[in-house]
Design an enzyme around this catalytic site. Sequence first.
Site, mmCIF file in Angstrom:
data_model
loop_
_atom_site.group_PDB
_atom_site.id
_atom_site.type_symbol
_atom_site.label_atom_id
_atom_site.label_comp_id
_atom_site.label_asym_id
_atom_site.label_seq_id
_atom_site.Cartn_x
_atom_site.Cartn_y
_atom_site.Cartn_z
ATOM 1 N N VAL A 9 -31.244 20.546 59.454
ATOM 2 C CA VAL A 9 -32.178 21.316 58.618
ATOM 3 C C VAL A 9 -33.602 21.019 59.074
ATOM 4 O O VAL A 9 -33.938 19.874 59.382
ATOM 5 C CB VAL A 9 -31.991 20.946 57.137
ATOM 6 N N MET A 11 -37.761 21.018 58.318
ATOM 7 C CA MET A 11 -38.661 20.826 57.179
ATOM 8 C C MET A 11 -40.097 20.816 57.674
ATOM 9 O O MET A 11 -40.396 20.132 58.659
ATOM 10 C CB MET A 11 -38.343 19.487 56.510
ATOM 11 N N PRO A 12 -40.996 21.561 57.044
ATOM 12 C CA PRO A 12 -42.407 21.462 57.425
ATOM 13 C C PRO A 12 -42.904 20.023 57.278
ATOM 14 O O PRO A 12 -42.665 19.375 56.252
ATOM 15 C CB PRO A 12 -43.109 22.401 56.443
ATOM 16 N N ALA A 13 -43.575 19.532 58.314
ATOM 17 C CA ALA A 13 -43.992 18.122 58.318
ATOM 18 C C ALA A 13 -45.007 17.804 57.226
ATOM 19 O O ALA A 13 -45.003 16.714 56.665
ATOM 20 C CB ALA A 13 -44.574 17.766 59.690
ATOM 21 N N GLY A 15 -46.630 18.651 53.572
ATOM 22 C CA GLY A 15 -46.348 19.313 52.310
ATOM 23 C C GLY A 15 -47.406 18.980 51.276
ATOM 24 O O GLY A 15 -48.226 18.079 51.466
ATOM 25 N N LEU A 16 -47.364 19.689 50.170
ATOM 26 C CA LEU A 16 -48.240 19.384 49.041
ATOM 27 C C LEU A 16 -47.490 18.493 48.063
ATOM 28 O O LEU A 16 -46.393 18.839 47.613
ATOM 29 C CB LEU A 16 -48.671 20.660 48.309
ATOM 30 N N TYR A 47 -42.354 13.584 37.286
ATOM 31 C CA TYR A 47 -43.745 14.047 37.262
ATOM 32 C C TYR A 47 -44.009 14.988 36.093
ATOM 33 O O TYR A 47 -45.174 15.239 35.754
ATOM 34 C CB TYR A 47 -44.113 14.778 38.556
ATOM 35 N N LYS A 72 -36.910 15.063 42.997
ATOM 36 C CA LYS A 72 -36.297 13.738 42.911
ATOM 37 C C LYS A 72 -35.591 13.541 41.570
ATOM 38 O O LYS A 72 -36.078 14.006 40.535
ATOM 39 C CB LYS A 72 -37.360 12.646 43.071
ATOM 40 N N HIS A 105 -35.213 8.764 43.318
ATOM 41 C CA HIS A 105 -36.626 8.395 43.232
ATOM 42 C C HIS A 105 -36.867 6.904 43.462
ATOM 43 O O HIS A 105 -37.921 6.510 43.972
ATOM 44 C CB HIS A 105 -37.173 8.805 41.863
#
Length: 293
Positions: A9, A11-13, A15-16, A47, A72, A105
């Site tokens: 897969v 994944m963009p390295a 992230g926000l 969160y 998480k 988490h």
Amino acid sequence: MELTLNNGVTMPALGLGVFQSAPEQTTAAVRAALTTGYRHIDTAAAYGNEREVGQGIRSSGLDRPEVFIETKVWVSDYGYGQTLHAWDKATGKLGVDYLDLFILHQPAPDRFEKTIAAYKALETLLADGRVRAIGVSNFMPHHLKQLLDATDVVPAVNQIELHPYFTQPDVQADDAQHGILTQAWSPIGGITFYPGWGQDRRNVMEDPTIATIARAYGKSPAQVMLRWHLQQGRSAIPKSTNPARIAENFDAFDFELSAEELTVIDSLNTGNRTGPDPDEAREERFAMVIPEA
């Protein structure tokens, strides 16, 4: 910039992150990030803003497959059946029918049998196609060994505190040995200046060495730190709710640090953790109940 996980897969390295982002600010922050060009959002049940993350993604106008969503499981939802239900809660709040990355988490070593059961639930979700990749957060090498000895799927990601003042080279090396991608939380040292995390902290954003490198490239200290992560093959999830700062953090792809500069930044490591110790039992915090909706 994409990273390939150990199950193939991508994944963009960059992230926000939305840790400590107030729910009322999160939707706008996610929308601003996606408008800027981010395609990876990291949140967590603990969160309290998964619903607002989902609203931000939907309001962006992007199709679901265009956004990599990571969240998480909190410790109070550890256990096999409880963690399967944690997926129900997370996807319900986010308004999606699958997750790109679902991670534990905390290792919670005071109840590690539940941690193992929770991870086995993640394995089931992966096999069922309800998640595309699974992983862990804040796992030290001894936690990881216990996990690997009792489960079948090697985590794709280990998300840990990692910034120039705390680089955890032993954890990074252990992750790499097992084919696990290290993901940095607090990648620009937010934990060194967030309120509420103790006194006598050194703010990595004010480090003179990083400031000197930043001036040489006409970049900010945050951009230099993010570039440091990217060039060393890590994922980074800087947090901000300020649209200008969100855009600034994303502007880390048009310059390259030298090998010497990378080494200099590595050498800033103090070995001192600022965030919570993963080996510490935090019974009151771990008992926090994640609402159904």
